[in-house]
Scaffold this motif. Structure first.
Motif, PDB file in Angstrom:
ATOM      1  N   LEU A  48       0.863  -1.172   0.000  1.00  0.00           N
ATOM      2  CA  LEU A  48       0.000   0.000   0.000  1.00  0.00           C
ATOM      3  C   LEU A  48       0.905   1.230   0.000  1.00  0.00           C
ATOM      4  N   ASN A  49       0.859   2.008  -1.069  1.00  0.00           N
ATOM      5  CA  ASN A  49       1.786   3.125  -1.237  1.00  0.00           C
ATOM      6  C   ASN A  49       1.071   4.434  -1.506  1.00  0.00           C
ATOM      7  N   LEU A  50       1.598   5.512  -0.880  1.00  0.00           N
ATOM      8  CA  LEU A  50       1.188   6.883  -1.187  1.00  0.00           C
ATOM      9  C   LEU A  50       2.394   7.624  -1.739  1.00  0.00           C
ATOM     10  N   PHE A  51       2.291   8.153  -2.935  1.00  0.00           N
ATOM     11  CA  PHE A  51       3.333   8.964  -3.565  1.00  0.00           C
ATOM     12  C   PHE A  51       2.773  10.363  -3.809  1.00  0.00           C
ATOM     13  N   TYR A  52       3.477  11.368  -3.335  1.00  0.00           N
ATOM     14  CA  TYR A  52       3.097  12.768  -3.592  1.00  0.00           C
ATOM     15  C   TYR A  52       1.630  13.019  -3.228  1.00  0.00           C
ATOM     16  N   SER A  53       1.196  12.452  -2.134  1.00  0.00           N
ATOM     17  CA  SER A  53      -0.191  12.619  -1.707  1.00  0.00           C
ATOM     18  C   SER A  53      -0.244  13.367  -0.385  1.00  0.00           C
ATOM     19  N   ARG A  54      -1.405  13.887  -0.040  1.00  0.00           N
ATOM     20  CA  ARG A  54      -1.509  14.726   1.151  1.00  0.00           C
ATOM     21  C   ARG A  54      -2.901  14.614   1.774  1.00  0.00           C
ATOM     22  N   ASN A  55      -2.914  14.917   3.066  1.00  0.00           N
ATOM     23  CA  ASN A  55      -4.165  14.957   3.832  1.00  0.00           C
ATOM     24  C   ASN A  55      -4.988  13.679   3.661  1.00  0.00           C
ATOM     25  N   SER A  56      -4.309  12.547   3.678  1.00  0.00           N
ATOM     26  CA  SER A  56      -4.985  11.269   3.482  1.00  0.00           C
ATOM     27  C   SER A  56      -4.722  10.349   4.669  1.00  0.00           C
ATOM     28  N   SER A  57      -5.598   9.352   4.840  1.00  0.00           N
ATOM     29  CA  SER A  57      -5.533   8.449   5.987  1.00  0.00           C
ATOM     30  C   SER A  57      -5.462   7.006   5.526  1.00  0.00           C
ATOM     31  N   VAL A  58      -4.575   6.264   6.181  1.00  0.00           N
ATOM     32  CA  VAL A  58      -4.425   4.830   5.950  1.00  0.00           C
ATOM     33  C   VAL A  58      -4.740   4.152   7.274  1.00  0.00           C
ATOM     34  N   ILE A  59      -5.908   3.530   7.379  1.00  0.00           N
ATOM     35  CA  ILE A  59      -6.442   3.115   8.679  1.00  0.00           C
ATOM     36  C   ILE A  59      -6.909   1.661   8.634  1.00  0.00           C
ATOM     37  N   GLY A  60      -6.413   0.850   9.546  1.00  0.00           N
ATOM     38  CA  GLY A  60      -6.973  -0.473   9.789  1.00  0.00           C
ATOM     39  C   GLY A  60      -6.835  -1.456   8.651  1.00  0.00           C
ATOM     40  N   ASN A  61      -5.797  -1.300   7.828  1.00  0.00           N
ATOM     41  CA  ASN A  61      -5.570  -2.232   6.741  1.00  0.00           C
ATOM     42  C   ASN A  61      -4.663  -3.382   7.184  1.00  0.00           C
ATOM     43  N   ILE A  62      -4.814  -4.524   6.563  1.00  0.00           N
ATOM     44  CA  ILE A  62      -3.913  -5.653   6.763  1.00  0.00           C
ATOM     45  C   ILE A  62      -3.063  -5.781   5.507  1.00  0.00           C
ATOM     46  N   VAL A  63      -1.760  -5.550   5.668  1.00  0.00           N
ATOM     47  CA  VAL A  63      -0.849  -5.557   4.520  1.00  0.00           C
ATOM     48  C   VAL A  63       0.252  -6.569   4.812  1.00  0.00           C
ATOM     49  N   ARG A  64       0.299  -7.607   4.012  1.00  0.00           N
ATOM     50  CA  ARG A  64       1.316  -8.645   4.175  1.00  0.00           C
ATOM     51  C   ARG A  64       2.024  -8.852   2.847  1.00  0.00           C
ATOM     52  N   GLY A  65       3.344  -8.874   2.904  1.00  0.00           N
ATOM     53  CA  GLY A  65       4.112  -9.067   1.693  1.00  0.00           C
ATOM     54  C   GLY A  65       4.881 -10.363   1.712  1.00  0.00           C
ATOM     55  N   ARG A  79       2.448  14.463   2.504  1.00  0.00           N
ATOM     56  CA  ARG A  79       2.307  15.479   3.535  1.00  0.00           C
ATOM     57  C   ARG A  79       1.002  15.274   4.301  1.00  0.00           C
ATOM     58  N   ASN A  80       1.085  15.517   5.616  1.00  0.00           N
ATOM     59  CA  ASN A  80      -0.120  15.616   6.448  1.00  0.00           C
ATOM     60  C   ASN A  80      -1.005  14.372   6.346  1.00  0.00           C
ATOM     61  N   CYS A  81      -0.392  13.215   6.501  1.00  0.00           N
ATOM     62  CA  CYS A  81      -1.124  11.957   6.394  1.00  0.00           C
ATOM     63  C   CYS A  81      -1.056  11.187   7.717  1.00  0.00           C
ATOM     64  N   MET A  82      -2.007  10.271   7.908  1.00  0.00           N
ATOM     65  CA  MET A  82      -2.046   9.432   9.097  1.00  0.00           C
ATOM     66  C   MET A  82      -1.998   7.969   8.694  1.00  0.00           C
ATOM     67  N   VAL A  83      -1.156   7.189   9.394  1.00  0.00           N
ATOM     68  CA  VAL A  83      -1.076   5.742   9.232  1.00  0.00           C
ATOM     69  C   VAL A  83      -1.424   5.151  10.597  1.00  0.00           C
ATOM     70  N   PHE A  84      -2.635   4.639  10.745  1.00  0.00           N
ATOM     71  CA  PHE A  84      -3.145   4.290  12.071  1.00  0.00           C
ATOM     72  C   PHE A  84      -3.772   2.901  12.081  1.00  0.00           C
ATOM     73  N   GLY A  85      -3.351   2.085  13.035  1.00  0.00           N
ATOM     74  CA  GLY A  85      -4.032   0.827  13.320  1.00  0.00           C
ATOM     75  C   GLY A  85      -3.921  -0.223  12.240  1.00  0.00           C
ATOM     76  N   ASN A  86      -2.831  -0.193  11.468  1.00  0.00           N
ATOM     77  CA  ASN A  86      -2.636  -1.158  10.397  1.00  0.00           C
ATOM     78  C   ASN A  86      -1.770  -2.330  10.853  1.00  0.00           C
ATOM     79  N   THR A  87      -1.851  -3.419  10.131  1.00  0.00           N
ATOM     80  CA  THR A  87      -0.907  -4.524  10.246  1.00  0.00           C
ATOM     81  C   THR A  87      -0.007  -4.484   9.017  1.00  0.00           C
ATOM     82  N   ALA A  88       1.319  -4.440   9.238  1.00  0.00           N
ATOM     83  CA  ALA A  88       2.270  -4.321   8.126  1.00  0.00           C
ATOM     84  C   ALA A  88       3.378  -5.346   8.342  1.00  0.00           C
ATOM     85  N   ASN A  89       3.269  -6.486   7.689  1.00  0.00           N
ATOM     86  CA  ASN A  89       4.152  -7.617   7.958  1.00  0.00           C
ATOM     87  C   ASN A  89       4.818  -8.150   6.689  1.00  0.00           C
ATOM     88  N   ASN A  90       5.971  -8.793   6.897  1.00  0.00           N
ATOM     89  CA  ASN A  90       6.599  -9.674   5.918  1.00  0.00           C
ATOM     90  C   ASN A  90       7.092  -8.961   4.665  1.00  0.00           C
TER      91      ASN A  90
END
Length: 234
Positions: free
Chosen positions: A143-160, A174-185
């Protein structure tokens, strides 16, 4: 006979209910409609190995309840706003869900997995919400954000996989939140590069080579994350 024919025949604001079957086509949503599949497992749009399977070029679109597969891009939003992508299975594409130069869009409760490059990709977009998605086993990035702003990444399950670059990555954002995610592997569980004013809070970041990596970034808050079993460093 085809979803595109239904789109062509509807009026703005209409809802199109799509019956379960496999539709071998590429569709363009060029007016504001709600496209609703009967069942995400059995209502399939198959790009047959080429192009963008579902292209969104109008504001106020809903896509809900489909399997979208076998394209270069599964779902692409391009210069649009106020659209909702919900409860879709997007797999076996190069990029799963691609949001480009768009605003106030919501990507929620999708499964974007087993794509060749990226699961969910926001580029040059603003005021978007990416929430409660499952993003697994994508080839390059989760899950990637490039050149993005004022956005939220919340409660996702991301496994690689261990050779994937990052599970959740923000670059020049800029001005983004990454909250409550699972980011593994992945190589990097959470990766911030050239970004500013990012809050990384309450995430579970386990079994990566590096847990949380911050590079050339400023005014970021890293708080209350559970970072374990990193092979390189936390």
């Amino acid at each position: 006979h085809t979803i595109q024919e239904a789109i062509n025949e509807t009026n703005e604001g209409d809802t199109i209910l799509v019956s379960p079957k496999t539709y071998d086509e590429h569709i363009i949503l060029y007016k504001p409609v709600n496209l609703i599949g009967k069942d995400a497992l059995t209502t399939v749009i198959d790009g047959q190995g080429s192009g963008t399977v579902v292209s969104v070029i109008a504001n106020n679109i809903t896509i809900d309840g489909f399997t979208i597969k076998n394209g270069e891009v599964g779902i692409q939003l391009n210069f649009v706003g106020n659209s909702l992508i919900r409860r879709n299975n997007v797999n076996n594409n190069q990029d799963g869900i691609d949001v480009s130069s768009s605003w106030s869009c919501t990507i929620i409760e999708n499964n974007s997995s087993n794509n060749g490059h990226r699961g969910i990709f926001l580029e040059n977009s603003r005021n978007c919400v990416v929430r409660s998605n499952i993003v697994e086993e994508n080839g390059w990035y989760g899950l990637n954000l490039f050149y993005s702003r004022n956005s939220s990444v919340i409660g996702n399950i991301v496994r690689g996989r261990q050779n994937d670059w990052d599970a959740i990555g923000l670059y020049s954002s800029r001005n983004c939140m990454v909250f409550g995610n699972t980011a593994n592997n992945s190589q990097f569980g959470v990766w911030l590069d050239s970004s500013m004013n990012i809050v990384v809070d309450g995430n579970s970041v386990n079994n990566n080579w590096y847990g949380i990596n911050i590079e050339s970034s400023s005014q970021c808050i890293i708080r209350k994350n559970d970072v374990k079993n990193s092979q390189g460093c936390n």
